[in-house]
Enzyme design. Structure first.
Site, PDB file in Angstrom:
ATOM      1  N   ASP A  67     -10.222  -6.645   8.769  1.00 37.50           N
ATOM      2  CA  ASP A  67     -11.601  -6.164   8.628  1.00 37.50           C
ATOM      3  C   ASP A  67     -12.530  -6.794   9.659  1.00 37.50           C
ATOM      4  O   ASP A  67     -12.169  -7.759  10.335  1.00 37.50           O
ATOM      5  CB  ASP A  67     -12.113  -6.422   7.199  1.00 37.50           C
ATOM      6  CG  ASP A  67     -11.725  -7.801   6.656  1.00 37.50           C
ATOM      7  OD1 ASP A  67     -11.360  -8.673   7.470  1.00 37.50           O
ATOM      8  OD2 ASP A  67     -11.777  -7.994   5.439  1.00 37.50           O
ATOM      9  N   ASN A 136     -14.013 -11.585  -6.690  1.00 36.49           N
ATOM     10  CA  ASN A 136     -14.082 -10.373  -7.521  1.00 36.49           C
ATOM     11  C   ASN A 136     -12.799  -9.535  -7.428  1.00 36.49           C
ATOM     12  O   ASN A 136     -12.763  -8.394  -7.862  1.00 36.49           O
ATOM     13  CB  ASN A 136     -15.298  -9.521  -7.121  1.00 36.49           C
ATOM     14  CG  ASN A 136     -15.210  -9.039  -5.671  1.00 36.49           C
ATOM     15  OD1 ASN A 136     -14.237  -9.337  -4.971  1.00 36.49           O
ATOM     16  ND2 ASN A 136     -16.203  -8.293  -5.236  1.00 36.49           N
ATOM     17  N   HIS A 138     -11.370  -8.573  -4.597  1.00 30.70           N
ATOM     18  CA  HIS A 138     -11.267  -7.679  -3.430  1.00 30.70           C
ATOM     19  C   HIS A 138     -10.147  -8.133  -2.491  1.00 30.70           C
ATOM     20  O   HIS A 138      -9.767  -9.301  -2.455  1.00 30.70           O
ATOM     21  CB  HIS A 138     -12.607  -7.508  -2.701  1.00 30.70           C
ATOM     22  CG  HIS A 138     -13.063  -8.666  -1.869  1.00 30.70           C
ATOM     23  ND1 HIS A 138     -14.394  -8.931  -1.643  1.00 30.70           N
ATOM     24  CD2 HIS A 138     -12.398  -9.641  -1.191  1.00 30.70           C
ATOM     25  CE1 HIS A 138     -14.508  -9.992  -0.862  1.00 30.70           C
ATOM     26  NE2 HIS A 138     -13.308 -10.446  -0.578  1.00 30.70           N
ATOM     27  N   GLU A 143     -13.720  -3.316  -2.134  1.00 26.87           N
ATOM     28  CA  GLU A 143     -14.457  -3.883  -3.253  1.00 26.87           C
ATOM     29  C   GLU A 143     -14.090  -3.182  -4.559  1.00 26.87           C
ATOM     30  O   GLU A 143     -13.679  -2.014  -4.550  1.00 26.87           O
ATOM     31  CB  GLU A 143     -15.962  -3.729  -3.002  1.00 26.87           C
ATOM     32  CG  GLU A 143     -16.471  -4.506  -1.801  1.00 26.87           C
ATOM     33  CD  GLU A 143     -16.658  -6.002  -2.063  1.00 26.87           C
ATOM     34  OE1 GLU A 143     -15.823  -6.605  -2.767  1.00 26.87           O
ATOM     35  OE2 GLU A 143     -17.621  -6.572  -1.554  1.00 26.87           O
TER      36      GLU A 143
HETATM   37  C1  F6R Z   1     -11.186 -11.652   5.153  1.00 27.39           C
HETATM   38  C2  F6R Z   1     -10.944 -10.838   3.985  1.00 27.39           C
HETATM   39  C3  F6R Z   1     -11.427 -11.219   2.625  1.00 27.39           C
HETATM   40  C4  F6R Z   1     -11.128 -12.668   2.269  1.00 27.39           C
HETATM   41  C5  F6R Z   1     -11.697 -13.014   0.903  1.00 27.39           C
HETATM   42  C6  F6R Z   1     -11.521 -14.481   0.575  1.00 27.39           C
HETATM   43  O1  F6R Z   1     -10.614 -11.056   6.312  1.00 27.39           O
HETATM   44  O2  F6R Z   1     -10.355  -9.833   4.131  1.00 27.39           O
HETATM   45  O3  F6R Z   1     -10.841 -10.380   1.679  1.00 27.39           O
HETATM   46  O4  F6R Z   1      -9.742 -12.879   2.279  1.00 27.39           O
HETATM   47  O5  F6R Z   1     -13.052 -12.704   0.851  1.00 27.39           O
HETATM   48  O6  F6R Z   1     -12.279 -15.246   1.457  1.00 27.39           O
HETATM   49  P1  F6R Z   1     -12.133 -16.841   1.485  1.00 27.39           P
HETATM   50  O7  F6R Z   1     -10.782 -17.146   1.970  1.00 27.39           O
HETATM   51  O8  F6R Z   1     -13.199 -17.287   2.459  1.00 27.39           O
HETATM   52  O9  F6R Z   1     -12.378 -17.308   0.099  1.00 27.39           O
END
Ligand code: F6R
Length: 242
Positions: A67, A136, A138, A143
């Protein structure tokens, strides 16, 4: 779903790095799917160390990031392009023309999503996908919602995700409202998936992803349907599993 509970964040990171390294050694032209965020930082550090100390070679590897935020230029320290260069790709011998990240500044975002999806189709399948998980549930920026989109698309970030990511931006108001993300269908086409979680803030999401029903309300629950999905989670993230 196979679950490995590690004693610590560092052990989780080492195991993830070892698995990535094993793929690259066995298949030097491995195609990797990669995440950003706090969770994979230890894995990237370990891979950079392996490159330095054992000469692990990435010259034929291709990488696809999950992403990118809409609107951030690649030299913005909060862009995922910048994250990947500073934490990983500039420190190993990956070829720049084999590192792929969606362009969040594309004029025509829908066309950029189609281009990225096609590129993955052409260079894929992704051999190993490394994922993090949002509080959450995701995955990427897919989402929680009443329906998931299969392919790469533009997603509006939830208030919870923007609050969680405010720590990188200084304030919630600075967190972009939209991102380009691979869809769950794109991700599920990977041959093998590992999901990493290394903090207690992820315990509830892990519990719902593993034990709950498969539902778009918890995008990570879709991974239950993947034939080769493993979780490397530390004991705090696993604390809800009982
Ligand atoms: C990032 C991504 C997100 C993260 C998620 C957890 O490329 O795709 O899904 O993996 O938000 O983020 P952290 O590791 O910062 O808790």
């Amino acid at each position: 779903m196979f679950i490995t509970v590690t004693r610590s964040y560092d052990e989780m990171s080492q195991r993830a790095a070892l698995l990535v390294a094993a793929h690259v050694i066995v298949k030097p032209d491995t195609v990797l799917g990669l995440p950003t965020g706090s969770t994979p930082l230890g894995m990237y550090r370990e891979l950079v160390r392996m490159r330095r100390e054992t000469n692990l070679g990435f010259s034929r590897v291709a990488t696809f990031n999950l992403d990118e935020y809409v609107g951030l230029p690649p030299d913005d320290p909060q862009s995922y392009d910048f994250f990947m260069r500073t934490n990983f790709t500039d420190h190993v011998n990956l070829r720049r023309d084999r590192v792929f990240i969606p362009d969040g500044r594309a004029r025509d975002l829908a066309a950029e999503c189609r281009r990225y999806e096609k590129l993955i189709e052409r260079r894929g399948p992704i051999d190993l996908f490394v994922l993090g998980i949002g509080q959450n549930g995701h995955i990427g920026f897919n989402e929680p919602s009443h329906a998931l989109q299969a392919e790469t698309h533009v997603e509006t970030l939830s208030a919870r995700t923007r609050r969680a990511n405010a720590r990188f931006f200084g304030s919630v108001s600075k967190v972009p409202r939209r991102a380009i993300t691979m869809g769950m269908g794109t991700i599920m086409k990977a041959r093998e998936i590992i999901l990493l979680a290394g903090s207690k803030e992820k315990a509830e999401a892990i519990k719902r992803a593993v034990k709950g029903p498969v539902t778009p309300a918890v995008p990570a629950s879709v991974l239950q349907l993947h034939p080769a999905c493993r979780m490397f989670i530390d004991s705090s993230a696993a604390s809800g599993l009982g």
